[in-house]
Design an enzyme around this catalytic site. Structure first.
Site, mmCIF file in Angstrom:
data_model
loop_
_atom_site.group_PDB
_atom_site.id
_atom_site.type_symbol
_atom_site.label_atom_id
_atom_site.label_comp_id
_atom_site.label_asym_id
_atom_site.label_seq_id
_atom_site.Cartn_x
_atom_site.Cartn_y
_atom_site.Cartn_z
ATOM 1 N N HIS A 200 9.072 -3.368 3.492
ATOM 2 C CA HIS A 200 8.663 -3.551 2.093
ATOM 3 C C HIS A 200 9.889 -3.850 1.214
ATOM 4 O O HIS A 200 9.852 -4.712 0.338
ATOM 5 C CB HIS A 200 8.012 -2.284 1.546
ATOM 6 C CG HIS A 200 6.761 -1.857 2.256
ATOM 7 N ND1 HIS A 200 6.695 -0.708 3.012
ATOM 8 C CD2 HIS A 200 5.531 -2.411 2.304
ATOM 9 C CE1 HIS A 200 5.463 -0.574 3.488
ATOM 10 N NE2 HIS A 200 4.736 -1.591 3.078
ATOM 11 N N MET B 119 0.835 -1.205 0.000
ATOM 12 C CA MET B 119 0.000 0.000 0.000
ATOM 13 C C MET B 119 0.873 1.260 0.000
ATOM 14 O O MET B 119 0.388 2.356 0.292
ATOM 15 C CB MET B 119 -0.942 0.001 1.215
ATOM 16 C CG MET B 119 -1.920 -1.176 1.189
ATOM 17 S SD MET B 119 -3.411 -0.880 2.141
ATOM 18 C CE MET B 119 -2.745 -0.655 3.768
ATOM 19 N N GLN C 188 -2.709 -12.481 7.549
ATOM 20 C CA GLN C 188 -2.840 -12.262 6.103
ATOM 21 C C GLN C 188 -2.150 -13.371 5.323
ATOM 22 O O GLN C 188 -2.664 -13.854 4.302
ATOM 23 C CB GLN C 188 -2.232 -10.893 5.764
ATOM 24 C CG GLN C 188 -2.103 -10.590 4.295
ATOM 25 C CD GLN C 188 -1.670 -9.155 4.065
ATOM 26 O OE1 GLN C 188 -2.460 -8.240 4.209
ATOM 27 N NE2 GLN C 188 -0.418 -8.956 3.719
ATOM 28 N N SER D 1 3.995 1.147 8.065
ATOM 29 C CA SER D 1 3.683 2.479 7.541
ATOM 30 C C SER D 1 2.923 3.278 8.595
ATOM 31 O O SER D 1 3.016 4.504 8.646
ATOM 32 C CB SER D 1 2.834 2.366 6.271
ATOM 33 O OG SER D 1 3.496 1.560 5.319
ATOM 34 N N ARG D 2 2.160 2.585 9.429
ATOM 35 C CA ARG D 2 1.349 3.283 10.436
ATOM 36 C C ARG D 2 2.196 3.815 11.593
ATOM 37 O O ARG D 2 1.695 4.620 12.381
ATOM 38 C CB ARG D 2 0.245 2.359 10.969
ATOM 39 C CG ARG D 2 -0.838 2.098 9.934
ATOM 40 C CD ARG D 2 -2.079 1.438 10.526
ATOM 41 N NE ARG D 2 -3.186 1.451 9.588
ATOM 42 C CZ ARG D 2 -3.494 0.453 8.757
ATOM 43 N NH1 ARG D 2 -2.760 -0.645 8.742
ATOM 44 N NH2 ARG D 2 -4.522 0.561 7.932
HETATM 45 P P1 AMP Z 1 1.407 -2.970 3.457
HETATM 46 O O1 AMP Z 1 1.939 -1.881 2.585
HETATM 47 O O2 AMP Z 1 1.326 -2.593 4.907
HETATM 48 O O3 AMP Z 1 0.141 -3.575 2.918
HETATM 49 O O4 AMP Z 1 2.487 -4.129 3.422
HETATM 50 C C1 AMP Z 1 2.878 -4.705 2.198
HETATM 51 C C2 AMP Z 1 3.671 -5.943 2.477
HETATM 52 O O5 AMP Z 1 4.824 -5.616 3.246
HETATM 53 C C3 AMP Z 1 2.880 -6.982 3.296
HETATM 54 O O6 AMP Z 1 3.135 -8.269 2.777
HETATM 55 C C4 AMP Z 1 3.439 -6.812 4.675
HETATM 56 O O7 AMP Z 1 3.352 -7.979 5.460
HETATM 57 C C5 AMP Z 1 4.888 -6.469 4.369
HETATM 58 N N1 AMP Z 1 5.483 -5.791 5.526
HETATM 59 C C6 AMP Z 1 5.008 -4.704 6.176
HETATM 60 N N2 AMP Z 1 5.783 -4.398 7.233
HETATM 61 C C7 AMP Z 1 6.777 -5.326 7.257
HETATM 62 C C8 AMP Z 1 7.897 -5.566 8.119
HETATM 63 N N3 AMP Z 1 8.150 -4.792 9.162
HETATM 64 N N4 AMP Z 1 8.688 -6.610 7.825
HETATM 65 C C9 AMP Z 1 8.443 -7.415 6.755
HETATM 66 N N5 AMP Z 1 7.408 -7.243 5.919
HETATM 67 C C10 AMP Z 1 6.586 -6.218 6.157
#
Ligand code: AMP
Length: 279
Positions: A37, A30, A153, A186-187
């Protein structure tokens, strides 16, 4: 790096890569990219000849009172980061492109979609499964990369891929953390400096559970109590859930064994954070 906004163009770029015999990796995100990411993108680059990244803040996975409007967006910065890493394609569809008026089909992984975050955020996992299913069909990747950070997820998407016979290998990458243990998200950008410190109770509580398990404690109730008590020490944090579950079915376990998933969600101020560990 090619920037693509239309589904038709994305399909033809991805089909061209596949027809040329190249392995294709997909990293759905996202945006508001951070090292978590980027670790997925690096993994895809290491394993696949072509890496496609999608950035789409998916309205279908946000509840009516959630943070869809204020979700951080930083496309130019994200673009530069991905270009620097050597990603090949960046897919940034609009909401109207992904969900044209009249779109009615949703993907619901029955039972799993109401567990963990799905329990606290009704409809969230239907939104996730629907958008990822669409992305899988648009891209038809050989492999798709997801973070263990979102453990529920991962369970949901693995089940969806199995149930729908989707021809994609789901690769799960370890949680990337800040130096002090906070799982990157991101949050985290919503947290002020004080909340940023308070948020450390999540990872700290998981560390205590891991230590207790290593010390021989396998009773799930006791492990949850250890974690919940640590969260309660921080008055600014409000526990949403603490669970000890099977990593595939997300069903509660009464006894923890190696491979059991321990997951926590808590509010720090108005920010909902999640973290987990696999014992
Ligand atoms: P999001 O943009 O939050 O939807 O995350 C996109 C992808 O990045 C998802 O598969 C998340 O699980 C992964 N992700 C987010 N934060 C982390 C993190 N700290 N370590 C590893 N993967 C992450």
């Amino acid at each position: 790096m090619r920037l693509i906004e239309s589904i038709a163009e994305m399909k033809s770029a991805c089909r061209a890569a596949t027809l040329a015999g190249k392995t294709l990796g997909l990293v759905p995100t996202m945006g508001a990219l951070h090292e978590g990411h980027l670790s997925l993108v690096r993994e895809s680059r290491a394993q696949c000849e072509v890496t496609a990244v999608s950035i789409f803040v998916n309205p279908l996975q946000f509840g009516p009172n959630e943070d869809l409007e204020k979700y951080p967006r930083s496309l130019e910065r994200d673009y530069e980061m991905l270009r620097g890493l050597g990603a090949d394609i960046l897919f940034v569809p609009s909401v109207a492109e992904m969900y044209p008026p009249g779109a009615k089909t949703i993907v619901d992984v029955i039972d799993l979609s109401s567990k963990l975050d799905g329990g606290s955020r009704p409809g969230h996992f239907r939104g996730v499964a629907t958008v990822v299913c669409k992305l899988f069909e648009i891209v038809r990747p050989d492999r798709a990369y997801f973070g263990q950070k979102d453990a529920a997820q991962v369970a949901l998407l693995r089940k969806m891929a199995r149930d729908l016979d989707l021809d994609v290998e789901i690769v799960v990458c370890t949680i990337v953390r800040e130096a002090d243990g906070l799982a990157m998200s991101s949050r985290n950008a919503y947290l002020n400096p004080q909340q940023r410190q308070q948020a450390l109770v999540l990872s700290r509580s998981l560390q205590q559970i891991t230590a207790a398990f290593a010390g021989g404690e396998t009773d799930a109730g006791k492990l949850i109590e250890i974690g919940s008590r640590t969260i309660a020490v921080e008055p600014a944090a409000k526990l949403d859930y603490y669970v000890v579950v099977d990593p595939d079915t997300l069903e509660p376990r009464t006894q923890a064994t190696r491979g059991t998933l321990v997951a926590v969600a808590a509010w720090v101020g108005t920010t909902r954070l999640i973290d987990n560990t696999v014992l």
